[in-house]
Design an enzyme around this catalytic site. Sequence first.
Site, short mmCIF file in Angstrom:
data_model
loop_
_atom_site.label_atom_id
_atom_site.label_comp_id
_atom_site.label_asym_id
_atom_site.label_seq_id
_atom_site.Cartn_x
_atom_site.Cartn_y
_atom_site.Cartn_z
N CYS A 1 28.41 91.47 -20.38
CA CYS A 1 28.40 91.86 -18.96
C CYS A 1 27.63 93.16 -18.77
CB CYS A 1 29.83 92.01 -18.44
SG CYS A 1 30.65 90.41 -18.26
N CYS B 1 32.84 85.77 -17.92
CA CYS B 1 33.61 86.89 -17.40
C CYS B 1 33.46 87.04 -15.88
CB CYS B 1 33.13 88.20 -18.03
SG CYS B 1 33.38 88.34 -19.78
N GLU C 1 32.81 89.73 -14.16
CA GLU C 1 31.68 90.56 -13.74
C GLU C 1 30.40 89.74 -13.61
OE1 GLU C 1 33.86 91.06 -16.15
OE2 GLU C 1 34.04 93.17 -16.71
N CYS D 1 32.88 93.69 -21.23
CA CYS D 1 32.31 93.29 -22.53
C CYS D 1 30.82 93.62 -22.60
CB CYS D 1 32.54 91.80 -22.77
SG CYS D 1 31.34 90.73 -21.96
N ASN E 1 37.14 85.62 -14.05
CA ASN E 1 36.80 84.97 -15.31
C ASN E 1 37.19 83.50 -15.26
OD1 ASN E 1 39.45 86.09 -15.32
ND2 ASN E 1 39.58 85.92 -17.54
N ILE E 2 36.35 82.69 -15.88
CA ILE E 2 36.54 81.24 -15.87
C ILE E 2 36.42 80.76 -17.31
CG2 ILE E 2 35.72 79.03 -14.97
CD1 ILE E 2 34.35 80.68 -12.67
N GLU E 3 37.56 80.40 -17.88
CA GLU E 3 37.58 80.01 -19.30
C GLU E 3 37.36 78.51 -19.44
OE1 GLU E 3 41.18 81.78 -20.88
OE2 GLU E 3 40.30 83.79 -20.70
N ASN E 4 37.22 78.09 -20.69
CA ASN E 4 36.94 76.68 -20.97
C ASN E 4 37.59 76.31 -22.30
OD1 ASN E 4 35.09 74.36 -22.08
ND2 ASN E 4 34.64 74.54 -19.92
N ALA E 5 38.01 75.06 -22.43
CA ALA E 5 38.61 74.58 -23.67
C ALA E 5 37.65 74.78 -24.84
CB ALA E 5 39.02 73.12 -23.53
N1 THU Z 1 36.87 89.16 -19.51
C1 THU Z 1 36.32 89.43 -18.31
O1 THU Z 1 36.27 88.58 -17.41
N2 THU Z 1 35.83 90.67 -18.10
C2 THU Z 1 35.96 91.70 -18.96
O2 THU Z 1 35.57 92.80 -18.62
C3 THU Z 1 36.55 91.49 -20.28
C4 THU Z 1 36.92 90.11 -20.61
C5 THU Z 1 37.50 87.85 -19.70
C6 THU Z 1 36.85 86.92 -20.67
C7 THU Z 1 38.03 86.04 -21.04
O3 THU Z 1 38.21 85.06 -20.03
C8 THU Z 1 39.21 86.99 -20.99
O4 THU Z 1 38.82 88.05 -20.16
C9 THU Z 1 39.64 87.50 -22.34
O5 THU Z 1 38.57 88.00 -23.07
#
Ligand code: THU
Length: 138
Positions: A96, A62, A64, A93, A51-55
């Site tokens: 995905c 995610c 997946e 989620c 997973n790669i989040e952002n501000a």
């Molecule tokens: N996330 C995933 O990468 N995969 C999942 O199956 C559930 C959620 C990530 C999204 C976000 O970066 C963090 O988990 C919290 O939701």
Amino acid sequence: MKTTTQIDGEMLEKLIETARNARNWAYAPYSHYAVGAALLTASGKIYDGVNIENAAFPAGICAERVAMFKAVSEGERDFTVLVVMTDNGGSPCGSCRQVMAEFGLSTRVLIVDTNGKTHIDTTVEGLLPWAFRPEDLL
Ligand code: THU
């Protein structure tokens, strides 16, 4: 839910270790919820994802989908097994699941935790019954 794809234990271990190693590269400074994924294609290649989040929160993605998009961007569309690893065995989620369904309902999906426990062993169809699919647009 029955599984449709049998793979040998050695390959399963390899996928789990790939997801575990990938997870170290998760960029999750906001949720602190690191996710690693490993996707086996019918051609025998393994694509990983994190997973790669952002501000700007909605811009994140995610693990997946990263794994699937990496595979598709290299010409792969036939997925055999997807392993997802988190600390607590959290479930994929809805977005995905929808992307998984685009490329086949019978792909096996394993949700594992970092202790090695398998929480869910199912298929894409098991995760997303009655999916909206490409043929619905025809
Ligand atoms: N996330 C995933 O990468 N995969 C999942 O199956 C559930 C959620 C990530 C999204 C976000 O970066 C963090 O988990 C919290 O939701």
